[in-house]
Structure formats: C-alpha cells, structure tokens
Design an enzyme around this catalytic site. Structure first.
Site, PDB file in Angstrom:
ATOM      1  N   SER A 196      28.382  16.450 -72.353  1.00 50.34           N
ATOM      2  CA  SER A 196      27.211  16.980 -73.065  1.00 50.34           C
ATOM      3  C   SER A 196      26.984  16.327 -74.415  1.00 50.34           C
ATOM      4  O   SER A 196      25.968  16.602 -75.068  1.00 50.34           O
ATOM      5  CB  SER A 196      27.346  18.497 -73.238  1.00 50.34           C
ATOM      6  OG  SER A 196      28.452  18.812 -74.056  1.00 50.34           O
ATOM      7  N   LYS A 247      26.091  27.624 -77.220  1.00 50.25           N
ATOM      8  CA  LYS A 247      25.679  26.542 -78.108  1.00 50.25           C
ATOM      9  C   LYS A 247      24.525  26.974 -79.008  1.00 50.25           C
ATOM     10  O   LYS A 247      24.487  26.631 -80.203  1.00 50.25           O
ATOM     11  CB  LYS A 247      25.313  25.310 -77.284  1.00 50.25           C
ATOM     12  CG  LYS A 247      26.504  24.702 -76.555  1.00 50.25           C
ATOM     13  CD  LYS A 247      26.108  23.515 -75.702  1.00 50.25           C
ATOM     14  CE  LYS A 247      27.334  22.919 -74.995  1.00 50.25           C
ATOM     15  NZ  LYS A 247      26.986  21.772 -74.147  1.00 50.25           N
TER      16      LYS A 247
END
Length: 860
Positions: free
Chosen positions: A709, A752
């Site tokens: 990511s 996140k």
C-alpha cells in the site's frame, strides 16, 4: 629374611591347603630369589601383591604351556594393562603400567578340559619395574624396587588408622564373610607394607585404582592413598546403609498399612457395611448420575474395579481417582436451556458496544440461523482487529444474548499441542487439555468458548497447537473430539466457538480456512467520547471506590485526553488515563480534600502532565521535496508513515532502508520503473537517472514494514525529488501501484482514515476501488476529511504536488490562482509552451479550471 620370618609374613588370601604348607616348608628360601628376565603375564584387574598368595586364572595358551612346563616353580612377571582391549599377541611396553609384581606359582589346579582356564595359586615376591619387553614368549626384563626399611615408627599411626577403617568397613558390610575376618586377623602381626597390600586387595575397587596404588613406590605415600580409599569406602557404605534403612522402613510402613486395611475390610464385611468406603461410594454415585455414554460407562466401570483393588497409598490410586472424577464432572448430556431472542440480543450488543454495525449485523445473522435451524454447524467466527476494540467483550455479549455460559481460553504464547489435546495418562501429572478443562468448569456442553489471541500461538518440538485445534473447530468432525487424557470421544458440536486475533496473516492457513473472518475496526474520536461517557468513566470510578455522582467529566475533556494523551485504535490507553483521573479523585476524598464535581482541563494537565501526542507534532508542517505522508495499517490500528527520498551522484541505483519487507521493496522497484517510463510525459529532465542515485528511507527503522500500500507514496516521493516540486504537507495517501501507473485497492481503510484524522491531516488519497467501502463508513470517521478517490498516478500527482510560484512564463497560467496549478496543469502548460504557443489562451473546462488533457490543447 630368615626362614622363620618368611613363614610368618606370607599371607594366604584364602586359607592355605596342605600342599601350600608343604611348599612353604620345603622351598621357603628359594621363594625370594628370581631372575632379571621372567615370563610376562598381562593382568587386567591386578590383585597380586608381595607376600600375598592369591588365586589367578590364566587363559592365554602360551602362558598355560609355560606354567605347566618343566619349571619346578614357574616365575611370572604380573603387570597390569592400561587397556583391557589390548592385543595380547602384539603387546608393547606402552600398554602396561610401569610397576608390577614378580610372582611364583606354588599350586596348579587340574583342568577338566583343555578349554578351561588354568587356575593357580601365586605368591607375590616383590614389586618390580618393567625395564624392557621382548615379544618372544613374551618375556620382560625387570628390576626390583627398593621400598626402604620394612619397619618405621612413623608408620604406626597410619597402620593403626588403616586397621580401624578396614574393621569399620567390615562392620558396615552386610554379612561379613569368614574370609574377610580371617584377613583382618592376619593383619595383626604383619609388616606395614604387607598389611597395606592385604587391605587393598580385599576392597572391591576398579582396575585403574589398583594399578595406580601398585605403582606408588614410597610406603608412606602408599598408606596415605590407602587411607583415602578406606575413608571413601566407609562413607559410601554408611550412605548405602542409610538408604537401605529408609527403604526398609518405608516398605514396613506400607506392609503395615496394607495389613491394617485388610483387617478393616474384614471388619466391615462382618458388620455388613460392604467393601466400599464412603469416598468410593460417593464417586460411584457421581458416575451413575453423570449419564455417561456407553464407551465412557464401560471405561469408568473397569477403572472403578481397579480402584477398589488398589491401595490408597499408591500413586496408581490417585491417578485412577483423578481420572474417574474427571469423567464424573464432564457435562456429557447436560446443556443450558437459554433461548435466542433476536430483539434482546440486539439490545445487548447495542448496550455493550458502540458502532461496529457490520460486526453486530453478522452476529445477529449467526443467531438467526441458529434459531431457525437449531444447530451451530456454521462457519466459526473469528474477530480480528487491533487491541482494545472490544473483540473479547463481543464474545461475552454473544454468550449473554444466547443465554449460555461463557468461557475464555487464552492461546497467546501456546507452544505445546498437549495444552489443547491433553496429556496421555502414562505421564505423571497428566491433565486434560484446555477445551475439556473448560467444559468441566462451566458444567454444560453448549457454552460459548472464546479462543483468544489465536494468532499468537507458536510451534515447538512439543507439537503444533494450531493443528490440534483443527479437529475441535471443524463442525464435520468435532462431534467425536478425542482428548488424549480422556481417550474417549466427546461431542463438541454444541459448543459455540468464537476466535479473536490481531493479525489474520499470522493464523496458519489450514486453520484460517475453517474460519469466517470478521474485521473489528477502530473507533473514531466521537465514538471514543461516547464510549468513555457511557462505560469507561463509570467503570474506573467503581474501581477507585467512588460513585458516579461523585465526579463527572465532559466531552471536551475526554476529547483532550484522546487527542493529547493517546494514539490507538481502541480504548485501552484511554481507559488507563481515565483511571488515573479517578484514582486522583479517590485520593483527594480519602484525604478529606474538596474538589469540583467536574474534572477540568487544567486538572488533567496537573495529573497527567503536558500532552504527549499532539497532532501538529506528528505531521509535517511545511511542504518539502521528496517527503510524502503515507498511511499504514498495524496490529495496533492505523498510523501515518513518512517516505523520504534523497538524491546523490550516481548511476540510477535505488537504495532502500527502514527495515522494509520484500513486498514493499518490490513496490519501490515498481514505482521507480513507472516514474522512469513516464519521465518524458511529466517533463522530467533527460539524463537525470544517469547522473543520480535514489535513496528512499522510511523512519523508525527498528519497526519492520511491509505491504504494497505504500506504492503511490514511494512514486510520489521519487517524482517530487526529480521535478523539484514540494509535496503538500496536509495530504496523506495510500494505494498499491502497478507498472502502468494504476492505483489498486488496499485494506485497512477505516484505520488509515482514523490515523490521518488523529494526525490533523485534511486530505486523504485512496484508491478508487476503496470508494464504496469509504461510503459505508460512519460519518464520524470521514468528518473533517477530504477523501479523494484516485485511479492513476496522474491523479495522485495532480493533488499531491505543488507547482513553484512563477515557475511558468505564461500569461494565461499566471492569471490563474496558485491553488489551481496542480501537477497535471503544470505539465500541460509545459507542453503548450513547447509548441511555441505560450502567448495564446489555454483551454478551460466547464468549472473554470485548466484543461489538463494534453490532447485537447489547441489555439483558441
């Protein structure tokens, strides 16, 4: 030595025969003389000493032939071997100890057959030294050893102590033989050297000790060595006698107990009370009430019969009784009768847990299926998420909603398969495994079992606990789960198993395949405030001994705690901070001090100190070249992660540091390749990679980092470094990058976003494939965040990079607000200017922004 003195000093280890006495009387004078070269007879367990007549067994054919030859009195050189395995047909001087005894054969016994060894009586004459060895014969050249004066006054104390210790040794020896007493009597009037050798040959010592003693030339040193040996023998015999006495006393006590029990048994039979004592009768009653299945009933009856015949003092009695008590305590057919009420279950879940709607919906679906079908042969639920988000309490709420018993089994750090399946009864201290032990404690066969921290199990030489769980968790085979201790099948199909884990990837594949993974995400600040007001503050006050009306705390103060003192996805650290405030109030009450009802912000600072986690300290404050704010998922929730890139003279090599995993290293390589392939499209300087190396570092190098990511963050840092454009400090990003520049979906979106929010960031770039997931989140998660979906790296660079003010000499560009100058606008303007059209008007789209599609650039 005179003839009379000689006869008085010769000692027969065994009482002499008439033939021995005749030889003594006829050939005494010749016995002390011997040649300097004699026939060698190797000895292993040497036991022949001067002036002692001992029996020797000879097996070597050449030695037998010599002894039985024409020599009237055969003379032998007896030397001890260093190694018992030495080749007697190829002997060397190095194979022997240097000191031996020259001996004369005075009696030869007849052999029944030629294969039998030859037994002779030999008189040791004198200690001698081996000067040389001749293989023929073999023969050995010897020289006598001068032992000094035969009698010395200084030896008398040593002689007396030796006689005392030898006599004590005989007294400690069970059944001292007449031969040993005969030896002690012989020692009364003999020379000290003869007495020392007599005692030495009478002790059961190994060959090495005897050979070393024989090699001591000085008589006084020989006595000191003898006293050491006798002292050790006395100590060993005393210890052996003490051990024997304890064993005899123990055996006598057991025999007495057995005799008394037999008498008690006979008395009870006479009184008509039967042969069962009260304990066995109670155990038999418990087994009868346990409703054991047929296999268990048969095993219980067999062991109960064995128990009746086993003495209560034996270890086997306690093992059998413990096993039978375990069988009686297990809930073979006992179930709780709770009913599943979906309305009540929803109330319990909403009462105990704020948010987590997706998780609660799946639990209610699970309960609905159970209510309609009546069985629980459904996927095993596994709750995964960071610590402190309520996984364990969800399992407890599920048990309450179902009206069942709850039992938690902690699997963290478990490395022994026997902890799950139990130990076999052949081992001392054997016990059933954790599953059977849990069923025994709850007392029903349909509880809710929470297997906590399943991702933290390990493997060792004692087995794999995860593999042992496969049978217990598989609905198709757990109805015959067999614990090693029970050695009987037990039905686990009625047990509801709920598992928890922090990191799904750490769960072994075969076990993970049997689970339905339900992600329990972290909480937003608003959710934490609500949780603290509804649950945590009251709980901490109770722990501190206070009532809810004695202290209150406002939402603003709780928010200050969350933002300034905690950095977590769950609420454990928040609970600890609230506990510190409650304890301070409790101390003030105990001291009789008056405090305001509501906890103030200043009071928080006085108790906890200045804030330790200010968002402005976590994020970047100024735009920088080559520094990008990324987002990461960890076992403790989400966090921000900086990517730093610098250039140095080189040839286009890429260096990566920060303890990166293989997947992240491959992402960096893909990002670099994509940037190099698009260098001309983005007007990056030609030849840059031929002159520079790129070094990418992710701070906090002690923490391992991995995953795909960070791809867009890595690519953005490289482009910023080459183009000289700064990265916006208020923008965070996450997403996997491909070689074509596509941005692929990632996991942990909620964590996140919460991490970006905690850090005070305003814009988050996420993959377009995660947009649907973001839309399903609670508004409290995205509130205050500008979440932008990106599909390609062009979209990322357009929103992440800043164009330097005044970098373009174009009237149309300069007329636009500086915020409109994104990366794509800048590159489009560069293309327009390259076509020598900089004085023309650039095309605009319907929103008034610069059209960033290079193919649409045209002269107005």
């Amino acid at each position: 030595m005179s003839r009379d003195n000689l006869r008085s000093q010769i000692i027969y280890i065994s009482p002499p025969t008439d033939q021995d006495l005749r030889i003594d009387s006829e050939a005494e004078a010749e016995l002390l003389s011997f040649p300097d070269t004699v026939r060698l007879l190797p000895m292993w367990n040497h036991n022949c000493y001067p002036m002692l007549v001992t029996n020797i067994s000879i097996e070597e054919p050449r030695a037998i032939e010599y002894v039985c030859g024409d020599e009237e009195v055969p003379v032998l050189g007896l030397f001890p071997l260093k190694n018992r395995e030495a080749d007697v047909y190829n002997l060397k001087k190095e194979d022997f100890y240097p000191i031996g005894v020259v001996a004369k054969v005075i009696r030869v016994e007849e052999r029944e057959s030629e294969t039998d060894p030859l037994k002779v009586a030999a008189l040791g004459v004198k200690r001698v030294r081996m000067d040389d060895l001749y293989p023929e014969g073999p023969m050995v050249k010897i020289s006598p050893i001068d032992e000094g004066e035969a009698f010395d006054e200084s030896l008398m104390p040593l002689l007396a102590e030796a006689k005392r210790l030898f006599a004590e040794t005989l007294m400690l020896t069970p059944g001292a033989t007449p031969v040993n007493l005969y030896k002690l009597n012989l020692a009364m009037e003999r020379q000290p050297s003869v007495v020392a050798d007599l005692f030495m040959c009478s002790l059961p010592l190994n060959a090495t000790v005897k050979a070393e003693y024989l090699a001591i030339e000085n008589l006084k040193m020989r006595f000191h060595r003898l006293l050491e040996i006798l002292t050790m023998e006395v100590a060993n015999r005393k210890a052996g006698r003490a051990i024997s006495a304890r064993i005899e006393n123990s055996m006598a006590t057991r025999q007495k107990e057995m005799h008394l029990r037999e008498q008690l048994k006979a008395i009870k039979e006479e009184l008509g009370e039967g042969d069962d004592n009260d304990d066995l009768a109670d155990l038999k009653k418990l087994l009868a009430e346990a409703e054991l299945p047929e296999a268990a009933r048969s095993e219980a009856d067999r062991d109960l019969r064995r128990l009746k015949q086993t003495p209560a003092s034996s270890a086997e009695y306690s093992h059998l009784r413990t096993y039978l008590e375990c069988l009686a305590d297990l809930p073979w057919n006992k179930s709780s009768q709770g009913e599943t009420d979906l309305g009540k279950a929803r109330e319990i879940l909403d009462r105990d847990h704020l948010g987590l709607e997706k998780v609660k919906k799946r639990i209610l679906e699970f309960l609905a299926v159970h209510k309609l079908t009546g069985n629980l042969k459904a996927p095993i639920l596994c709750l995964t998420g960071p610590p402190g988000v309520g996984k364990t309490s969800l399992g407890r709420s599920l048990a309450e909603a179902m009206g069942r018993e709850f039992y938690r089994i902690s699997l963290g750090g478990l490395r022994d398969e026997a902890e799950i399946r139990g130990h076999r009864r052949t081992y001392v201290g054997a016990n059933p495994g954790k599953i059977i032990t849990g069923l025994r404690k709850v007392g029903v066969n349909n509880p809710v079992f929470l297997l906590d921290e399943i991702d933290k199990m390990g493997q060792s030489h004692q087995g794999d606990p995860a593999s042992a769980l496969l049978e217990a968790l598989d609905p198709e085979q757990n109805d015959t789960f067999t614990d090693n201790y029970l050695d009987l099948p037990f039905d686990l199909s009625n047990v509801t198993f709920v598992l928890t884990a922090n990191v799904v990837e750490n769960i072994p594949g075969p076990l993970r395949d049997r689970l339905e993974i339900i992600e329990v995400t972290g909480y937003s600040v608003d959710e934490k405030i609500d949780i603290a007001k509804r649950h945590l503050w009251a709980k901490e006050l109770g722990r501190a001994g206070l009532k809810a009306e004695e202290a209150t705390i406002g939402a603003r103060e709780i928010q200050d705690l969350i933002v300034g003192y905690t950095w977590e996805a769950g609420c454990r650290d928040l609970s600890r901070k609230l506990g510190a405030l409650a304890r301070d109030r409790a101390m003030a009450k105990a001291e009789g001090l008056e405090r305001p009802l509501e906890v103030s912000a200043s009071e928080i600072g006085d108790i906890l100190g200045p804030p330790t986690r200010r968002p402005e300290d976590k994020r970047e404050k100024e735009p920088r070249i080559g520094v990008v704010t990324g987002l990461a998922w960890t076992a403790g929730g989400g966090d921000i992660m900086f990517v730093e890139a610098v250039a140095m003279p080189g040839k286009g090599n890429l260096s990566l540091t920060g303890q990166l995993g293989d997947v992240m290293k491959e992402s960096a390589q893909a990002a670099l390749c994509h940037v190099r392939s698009r260098a001309r499209d983005w007007f990056l300087r030609d030849g840059w990679f031929k002159e520079n190396d790129v070094h990418i570092h992710l701070p906090h190098g002690a923490i391992p980092k991995d995953g795909p990511s960070a791809g867009v963050s890595l690519a953005t840092a490289i482009v910023s470094l080459i183009s000289g454009q700064k990265v916006r400090p208020d923008v965070a990003m996450t997403g996997e990058i491909t070689l074509r520049g596509l941005v692929l979906p990632i996991g942990g979106v909620k964590e996140k976003l919460l991490a970006a929010k905690r850090a005070g960031l305003t814009t988050v770039l996420i993959p377009e494939g995660n947009l649907t997931e973001v839309q399903q989140l609670s508004p409290s998660v995205t509130q205050g965040l500008n979440v932008v979906a990106v599909a390609t790296m062009d979209d990322v660079l357009e929103r992440a990079l800043m164009v330097p003010e005044g970098a373009l000499e174009c009237e149309a560009i300069n007329a636009l607000p500086i915020d409109d100058l994104g990366f794509a606008a800048w590159t489009a303007a560069l293309k327009f200017r390259e076509a020598n059209l900089a004085t023309k008007i650039l095309p605009m789209d319907d929103t008034g922004r610069l059209n960033t599609c290079a193919s649409q650039l045209s002269v107005a």
